[in-house]
Write an enzyme that holds these catalytic residues in place. Structure first.
Site, mmCIF file in Angstrom:
data_model
loop_
_atom_site.group_PDB
_atom_site.id
_atom_site.type_symbol
_atom_site.label_atom_id
_atom_site.label_comp_id
_atom_site.label_asym_id
_atom_site.label_seq_id
_atom_site.Cartn_x
_atom_site.Cartn_y
_atom_site.Cartn_z
ATOM 1 N N LYS A 16 0.850 -1.186 0.000
ATOM 2 C CA LYS A 16 0.000 0.000 0.000
ATOM 3 C C LYS A 16 0.889 1.242 0.000
ATOM 4 O O LYS A 16 1.426 1.636 1.030
ATOM 5 C CB LYS A 16 -0.935 0.050 1.210
ATOM 6 C CG LYS A 16 -1.999 1.157 1.062
ATOM 7 C CD LYS A 16 -2.541 1.650 2.379
ATOM 8 C CE LYS A 16 -1.616 2.590 3.090
ATOM 9 N NZ LYS A 16 -1.421 3.888 2.355
ATOM 10 N N SER A 74 4.675 7.268 10.725
ATOM 11 C CA SER A 74 4.693 8.031 11.963
ATOM 12 C C SER A 74 4.616 7.121 13.185
ATOM 13 O O SER A 74 4.098 5.999 13.122
ATOM 14 C CB SER A 74 3.523 9.014 11.991
ATOM 15 O OG SER A 74 2.296 8.329 12.184
ATOM 16 N N GLU A 99 9.226 0.849 11.465
ATOM 17 C CA GLU A 99 10.277 1.865 11.365
ATOM 18 C C GLU A 99 9.570 3.204 11.423
ATOM 19 O O GLU A 99 8.867 3.596 10.493
ATOM 20 C CB GLU A 99 11.070 1.685 10.068
ATOM 21 C CG GLU A 99 12.391 2.430 10.058
ATOM 22 C CD GLU A 99 12.259 3.836 9.523
ATOM 23 O OE1 GLU A 99 12.212 4.772 10.366
ATOM 24 O OE2 GLU A 99 12.191 4.003 8.305
ATOM 25 N N CYS A 152 13.462 10.413 8.131
ATOM 26 C CA CYS A 152 13.253 10.192 9.559
ATOM 27 C C CYS A 152 14.540 10.137 10.371
ATOM 28 O O CYS A 152 14.536 10.444 11.556
ATOM 29 C CB CYS A 152 12.453 8.904 9.766
ATOM 30 S SG CYS A 152 13.126 7.500 8.857
ATOM 31 N N GLU A 202 9.412 15.619 16.119
ATOM 32 C CA GLU A 202 9.850 15.463 14.731
ATOM 33 C C GLU A 202 9.123 16.470 13.855
ATOM 34 O O GLU A 202 7.895 16.532 13.834
ATOM 35 C CB GLU A 202 9.573 14.040 14.248
ATOM 36 C CG GLU A 202 10.105 13.773 12.858
ATOM 37 C CD GLU A 202 9.919 12.336 12.424
ATOM 38 O OE1 GLU A 202 10.839 11.781 11.808
ATOM 39 O OE2 GLU A 202 8.846 11.759 12.704
#
Length: 485
Positions: free
Chosen positions: A179, A232, A253, A287, A386
């Site tokens: 996806k 996220s 991750e 990230c 973040e």
């Protein structure tokens, strides 16, 4: 302007009409114009994709039952077809998410074929293991494919991250339902074209794009044996809860707020290109970037001036231009998010030393100037959360002990870097930082070494042999003494 439009989804080794009529419009990050569209997947499409993946895994001539060398041949063909489309892949990604084309050529074009060849060779070399027992017999240790994998990838490095999952999963004998994120679907459909041209068996790879709700449906689908997710931390927690309830293996991750620690002997100017790549690459939309820069008080002003000069002199422009170092962010929503953090950084008392706004010469596109804040307290919002944009927070420290404490005082633990003229000192410092990965005077995800985070940055590892094990079940066959002889 012509657009890239698809009317069907890649399911079961063919282009198939979607279950619904909804579509995903794709906009260019630099112009805000629609550049293409694809069908938006529905639950019925996920059902069809999972069924196709299940048949490919369990049916006659199942993908997982192939000899590793036979799968390797198929994956090498896949790699070859991806390389034929390398230029188009890089261009599509650059247009969709703003990634500078030079970066896209490395991460999005070169990395996926490399991973396919690496993992297919690992499986060929792996074989079975026989261990002598302590009780008179012996054991055969087999590594078998885990089954149907639900893979969910984000928009920031869409093809690179896709193949962190696809390459080891397919090499091990798993089948996959992928996806992709709605923001970056055109590259995923080009990848599907490569899979079809390579002759991958029906159902081995299926591509169904959609939003969070569709991803949640895939995660909890009864036909899925393993989930691999990059995104996220908030979404990762929800996925972990679902997989925990289902006792379903999952690799996560997630986010990061990594520290780039500048020691007092560092030659930052001499390593400025590596520093840029470790802190501001891909417009800050990665990230593991070191967006918290820790600088010694004895050289603080110098470090702030060096980083501010770097940020102020980066070339902002069209991501398709080879001179561009900073392109636009992926969407208006993402730019608004980043700008809200910039405002928060100023209101909390950070001193703006570079950037802080939109480029004056860009009236279209979701651009934000590379931004640097000095005099940032470790507890400020921009030092803890973040941001996912080109914003750096420079934090002073008195000595190495305090630097370690600040580096570790975060909910995250994904990346990081240490900058020093003394490699032994740098390695010793790196061992004290609580993180899944850390670089010395650079940061590069090497395919042979495990990548992943601790704490709120996720669980499990990708890359390296460890990334292959994540898609395998271990089976032990106990042999009695007679058979052992």
């Amino acid at each position: 302007m012509s657009t890239i439009d698809y009317d069907k989804l890649y399911i079961g080794g063919e282009w198939r009409a979607p279950a619904g009529s909804a579509r995903i419009d794709v906009r260019a990050a630099a112009t805000e114009e629609i550049i293409g569209s694809v069908p938006e997947g529905a639950e019925g499409d996920i059902d069809a994709a999972v069924d196709a993946a299940r048949r490919a895994f369990d049916g006659p001539d199942a993908w997982g039952s192939w000899e590793p060398a036979r799968r390797q041949e198929a994956l090498h063909r896949f790699a070859d077809e991806l390389e034929k489309r390398a230029g188009e892949t890089a261009a599509r990604v650059a247009q969709q998410n703003g990634m500078p084309i030079v970066v896209a050529e490395q991460f999005e074009s070169a990395f996926p074929p490399l991973l396919l060849r690496y993992y297919s060779q690992l499986v060929v070399d792996q074989g079975e293991e026989r261990r002598p027992g302590m009780l008179g017999g012996s054991s055969v240790i087999r590594r078998e494919p885990i089954g149907v994998v639900g893979a969910i990838v984000p928009w920031n490095v869409p093809q690179g991250i896709t193949f962190l999952k696809l390459a080891p999963a397919l090499a091990s004998g798993c089948t996959v339902v992928l996806k992709p994120a709605p923001e970056t679907v055109l590259d995923a459909f080009l990848m599907a074209e490569a899979a079809l041209a390579a002759g991958l068996p029906e159902g081995v790879l299926n591509v169904v794009p959609g939003g969070r709700e569709l991803g949640a449906y895939l995660v909890e689908h009864p036909g899925v044996d393993k989930v691999s997710f990059t995104g996220s931390t908030a979404a990762g927690r929800a996925i972990a809860e679902t997989c925990g309830r289902l006792l379903r293996p999952v690799t996560l991750e997630l986010g990061g707020k990594s520290a780039a620690i500048v020691l007092d002997d560092a030659d930052l100017l001499g390593n400025i290109e590596s520093f840029f790549a470790s802190t501001l690459l891909n417009n800050g939309q990665i990230c593991w970037l070191g967006t918290r820069v820790l600088a010694p008080q004895s050289r603080y002003d110098e470090v702030v001036d060096t980083i501010s000069g770097l940020a102020s002199n980066l070339v902002i422009g069209d991501p398709l231009e080879r001179t561009t170092q900073i392109g636009p962010l992926v969407s208006q929503r993402q730019r608004e998010r980043v700008e809200s953090y910039i405002a928060k950084g100023s209101s909390d008392g950070g001193r703006l030393t570079a950037g802080g706004g939109r480029p004056a010469d860009r009236d279209r596109g979701w651009f934000v100037q590379p931004t640097v804040f000095a005099d940032v307290d470790p507890n400020h919002t921009i030092a803890q959360e973040e941001i996912f944009g080109p914003v750096l927070a420079v934090i002073p420290y008195r000595d190495e002990e305090e630097a370690v404490r600040i580096a570790n005082d975060t909910d995250y633990g994904l990346g990081g870097s240490v900058w020093t003229a003394d490699p032994e000192r740098g390695e010793a410092f790196a061992r004290k930082v609580r993180t899944g990965t850390i670089g010395l005077n650079h940061y590069v995800n090497d395919p042979t070494a495990p990548f992943g985070g601790i704490k709120s940055s996720g669980m499990g590892r990708e890359l390296g042999p460890e990334g292959l094990v994540a898609f395998q079940n271990l089976k032990t066959i106990y042999l009695p003494p007679a058979a052992a002889n």
